[in-house]
Design an enzyme around this catalytic site. Sequence first.
Site, mmCIF file in Angstrom:
data_model
loop_
_atom_site.group_PDB
_atom_site.id
_atom_site.type_symbol
_atom_site.label_atom_id
_atom_site.label_comp_id
_atom_site.label_asym_id
_atom_site.label_seq_id
_atom_site.Cartn_x
_atom_site.Cartn_y
_atom_site.Cartn_z
ATOM 1 N N ARG A 89 0.861 -1.199 0.000
ATOM 2 C CA ARG A 89 0.000 0.000 0.000
ATOM 3 C C ARG A 89 0.896 1.249 0.000
ATOM 4 O O ARG A 89 1.910 1.264 0.716
ATOM 5 C CB ARG A 89 -0.948 0.008 1.220
ATOM 6 C CG ARG A 89 -1.968 -1.148 1.163
ATOM 7 C CD ARG A 89 -3.070 -0.977 2.176
ATOM 8 N NE ARG A 89 -3.987 0.091 1.818
ATOM 9 C CZ ARG A 89 -4.894 0.585 2.651
ATOM 10 N NH1 ARG A 89 -4.992 0.116 3.880
ATOM 11 N NH2 ARG A 89 -5.713 1.545 2.257
ATOM 12 N N ASP A 237 -2.338 9.020 8.048
ATOM 13 C CA ASP A 237 -1.530 8.025 7.328
ATOM 14 C C ASP A 237 -0.156 8.556 6.951
ATOM 15 O O ASP A 237 0.806 7.802 6.816
ATOM 16 C CB ASP A 237 -2.267 7.549 6.077
ATOM 17 C CG ASP A 237 -3.402 6.630 6.483
ATOM 18 O OD1 ASP A 237 -4.488 7.151 6.804
ATOM 19 O OD2 ASP A 237 -3.179 5.417 6.546
HETATM 20 O O1 MRU Z 1 -7.480 2.440 4.309
HETATM 21 P P1 MRU Z 1 -7.269 2.300 5.784
HETATM 22 O O2 MRU Z 1 -8.407 1.676 6.500
HETATM 23 O O3 MRU Z 1 -5.945 1.634 6.088
HETATM 24 O O4 MRU Z 1 -7.152 3.811 6.298
HETATM 25 C C1 MRU Z 1 -6.926 4.023 7.663
HETATM 26 C C2 MRU Z 1 -6.949 5.449 8.053
HETATM 27 O O5 MRU Z 1 -7.113 6.332 7.235
HETATM 28 C C3 MRU Z 1 -6.680 5.770 9.498
HETATM 29 O O6 MRU Z 1 -7.357 6.915 9.898
HETATM 30 C C4 MRU Z 1 -5.167 5.995 9.683
HETATM 31 O O7 MRU Z 1 -4.447 4.940 9.154
HETATM 32 C C5 MRU Z 1 -4.792 6.191 11.100
HETATM 33 S S1 MRU Z 1 -4.863 4.712 12.036
HETATM 34 C C6 MRU Z 1 -4.293 5.030 13.604
#
Ligand code: MRU
Length: 345
Positions: A89, A237
């Site tokens: 990812r 992220d």
């Molecule tokens: O696509 P995802 O579910 O991995 O996205 C997750 C998020 O956007 C969260 O808000 C982020 O990773 C913070 S987790 C502590």
Amino acid sequence: MKFKTIEWKGDWVRILDQRKLPQEIHYLDCRDASSVAQAIRTMAIRGAPAIGVAAAMGIALAAKKNQSSQLGTFRKNLEKVCHEMRQTRPTAVNLFWAVDRMMRILNQIHAYGVEKTKAKLVEEALRIYKEDVEINQKIGGYGKRLIKNGDGVLTHCNAGALATAGYGTALGVIYAAWAEGKRFCVFTDETRPQLQGARLTAWELVQEKIPVTVITDNMAGWLMEKGQINLVLVGADRIARNGDTANKIGTYSLAVLSKWHGIPFYVAAPSSTLDLSLPSGLDIPIEERDIKEVTHFRGNPITPKGVNAFNPAFDVTPHSLIHAIITEKGLIRGPFERKLKRIKA
Ligand code: MRU
């Protein structure tokens, strides 16, 4: 927490399959690095810190299972695994940060030899896990004072125990304030298209007996207008040097709405989410996922056949819309650049 998002089992990595929540509690036992990579790619495990931990454990697993006693071959194989993890990812920088930490151990193989390197890689993966648990607690400790009795707190996506090794970042703040005896209302956006808010955040909070109200993403503005939201708390992220923050798609809209309504908008994130190599959010790579996540719902089409769709998984909130970033080293208010550098140092 009554559940474990990810667990090191010695010969395998156990991952709670988040694609099946909340209907089913199902664990994936990943016995090699490729199945860990697959779990990250397909979002059986997701959330920035959690995928960093998963990648590190996947690499540790590959090291343990590698049969080669030949230094060069061992190293080459492990480098391949690190590369595979990096391809899973693109947006959450915690993944790359964790792989880099594992690579630093691997780079010392000439000093340690194969067997000691294996042990050190396992130790490092477990350290990354343990550190994240402690960091979550610190973020919770710094953030809890932002919530007052009677507040309405809105969150987006899932930045809780399912997204980390501990009790979460944004949700960690909520858990810490609740544990102190504060009583407030939690709202979670459902978070289209993958419904991390409706499926995961709601599930976690129900497990912990914290009342939560799920709203569809397009309801947030109206709730703010009605005075039901006092603060917005989200995870991240990747945070660029100037404080611009990538988080789940829809976060930017919430930040704009918060500004309009004069509601503080907070980001909670560990320092592993900071990417000081990027001057601004413009440079953050945004993952685009299969358009079927938009055109279909649980396998059933919801749009006319052949229609086009767009599915960016994240957006970037400009730093000027962020009241403060809650990190394990304290609460930071803008201008962010100098303070973020100090935190990362
Ligand atoms: O696509 P995802 O579910 O991995 O996205 C997750 C998020 O956007 C969260 O808000 C982020 O990773 C913070 S987790 C502590």
